[in-house]
Write a protein that holds these residues in place. Structure first.
Motif, PDB file in Angstrom:
ATOM      1  N   LEU A   1      -4.064  95.332  48.819  1.00 18.55           N
ATOM      2  CA  LEU A   1      -3.616  94.732  47.553  1.00 18.55           C
ATOM      3  C   LEU A   1      -3.574  95.781  46.461  1.00 18.55           C
ATOM      4  O   LEU A   1      -4.139  96.859  46.575  1.00 18.55           O
ATOM      5  CB  LEU A   1      -4.505  93.544  47.153  1.00 18.55           C
TER       6      LEU A   1
ATOM      7  N   TYR B   1      -4.024  95.642  42.151  1.00 12.96           N
ATOM      8  CA  TYR B   1      -4.467  94.767  41.065  1.00 12.96           C
ATOM      9  C   TYR B   1      -4.316  95.474  39.721  1.00 12.96           C
ATOM     10  O   TYR B   1      -4.757  96.605  39.556  1.00 12.96           O
ATOM     11  CB  TYR B   1      -5.931  94.389  41.317  1.00 12.96           C
TER      12      TYR B   1
ATOM     13  N   PHE C   1     -10.243  89.956  53.705  1.00 14.41           N
ATOM     14  CA  PHE C   1      -9.101  90.568  54.370  1.00 14.41           C
ATOM     15  C   PHE C   1      -9.351  90.670  55.874  1.00 14.41           C
ATOM     16  O   PHE C   1     -10.460  90.444  56.360  1.00 14.41           O
ATOM     17  CB  PHE C   1      -8.802  91.944  53.769  1.00 14.41           C
TER      18      PHE C   1
ATOM     19  N   THR D   1      -0.120  91.457  46.696  1.00 13.85           N
ATOM     20  CA  THR D   1      -0.891  91.356  47.931  1.00 13.85           C
ATOM     21  C   THR D   1      -0.005  91.640  49.143  1.00 13.85           C
ATOM     22  O   THR D   1       1.213  91.490  49.090  1.00 13.85           O
ATOM     23  CB  THR D   1      -1.533  89.967  48.064  1.00 13.85           C
TER      24      THR D   1
ATOM     25  N   VAL E   1      -4.406  90.595  53.739  1.00 17.08           N
ATOM     26  CA  VAL E   1      -5.216  89.606  53.025  1.00 17.08           C
ATOM     27  C   VAL E   1      -5.389  88.373  53.924  1.00 17.08           C
ATOM     28  O   VAL E   1      -4.465  87.957  54.621  1.00 17.08           O
ATOM     29  CB  VAL E   1      -4.569  89.222  51.683  1.00 17.08           C
TER      30      VAL E   1
ATOM     31  N   PHE F   1      -9.472  84.442  45.760  1.00 16.68           N
ATOM     32  CA  PHE F   1      -9.674  85.600  44.889  1.00 16.68           C
ATOM     33  C   PHE F   1     -10.612  85.216  43.750  1.00 16.68           C
ATOM     34  O   PHE F   1     -10.558  84.091  43.243  1.00 16.68           O
ATOM     35  CB  PHE F   1      -8.346  86.067  44.282  1.00 16.68           C
TER      36      PHE F   1
END
Length: 273
Positions: free
Chosen positions: A106, A108, A121, A234, A238, A244
């Protein structure tokens, strides 16, 4: 010499010794071969160039904390928490797994949230799990942890894919905001909050026969005035029906809107009180 893949730490140690002997002859150092990587992982130099940029400036930094289990009991749901302290000007956080067939997990961008994220994950085999944090000066700060695993997390179908229930719940969002609580025995004032989200989606990796890659690829959290609070990209590793957790310096006021897409163009749009 044969090195069993079931003992990656031992194999890496033996290889490091061999490389040290070779480097002594060539006039180089092992640190140069691994670019200073504390895990001395052979994939790392190529990963750095591929995901962070060929000329990226990187530094291994203890302020980037990656926490996970010592051993992944369920390789399809490995819990990881990334948090960064005392590092100003954070623009984005990228999570990478050296020994996964799909290495990027991912990306962020905290925007107005805190630089921390928790998720689960899929892990294919024992590997370093890394967080690369880019700051405004263009430097990538790297932290990580080693997770042992029996493996196979990326190459087996999820439970909702097996029973077919995924089509009935696809794209449903649930969530809650938790107010921060003071630390017991202190006079600390609690001002922050945590948002926990769950998105129903099979998150197929594309590595299971007959099942193409199918995963949530973008999420954004917005406030009542449609201002973006955080942005998340993502990828296939994941976990199924991902959960999350995000932290905020103060509790977001009013209703939150969760918007996103998956790689097939299905839209996610939900509101949380």
């Amino acid at each position: 010499m044969f090195l069993s893949s079931r003992h990656p730490v031992l194999a890496s140690a033996v290889l490091a010794i061999a490389l040290a002997a070779l480097s002594a002859v060539a006039g180089t150092t092992v640190a140069d071969l691994f670019e200073g990587d504390p895990y001395q992982s052979h994939p790392w130099p190529d990963m750095r160039r591929e995901f962070l940029g060929r000329d990226a400036r990187t530094v291994f930094d203890e302020r980037v904390q990656v926490k996970g289990p010592a051993f992944a009991e369920d390789p399809m749901n490995v819990p990881i928490t990334v948090s960064v302290r005392d590092l100003p000007g954070i623009e984005r956080i990228v999570v990478l797994v050296d020994r996964n067939p799909i290495r990027k997990v991912l990306e962020y961008q905290p925007v107005s949230a805190l630089p921390s994220v928790s998720f689960r994950f899929k892990l294919e085999q024992a590997s370093p799990v890394r967080a690369a944090v880019r700051t405004a000066d263009g430097v990538w700060h790297i932290g990580g942890t080693w997770v042992e695993s029996a493996g196979g997390g990326c190459t087996v179908p999820g439970s909702t894919r097996k029973d077919g229930s995924w089509s009935q719940t696809l794209g449903l969002v649930s969530g809650r905001v938790f107010e921060a609580t003071p630390v017991p025995g202190t006079e600390e004032v609690a001002t922050g909050s945590r948002l926990r989200l769950k998105i129903m989606h099979p998150m197929d990796t594309g590595l299971v026969g007959g099942i193409p890659a199918f995963y949530v690829n973008r999420l954004s959290v917005r406030d009542t005035q449609d201002r973006e609070l955080l942005r998340l990209q993502t990828f296939e590793p994941v976990s199924e029906n991902p959960v999350f957790s995000f932290d905020f310096p103060a509790k977001p006021a009013g209703q939150l809107r969760i918007v996103g897409t998956d790689n097939n163009g299905n839209r996610i749009d939900a509101r949380l009180e």
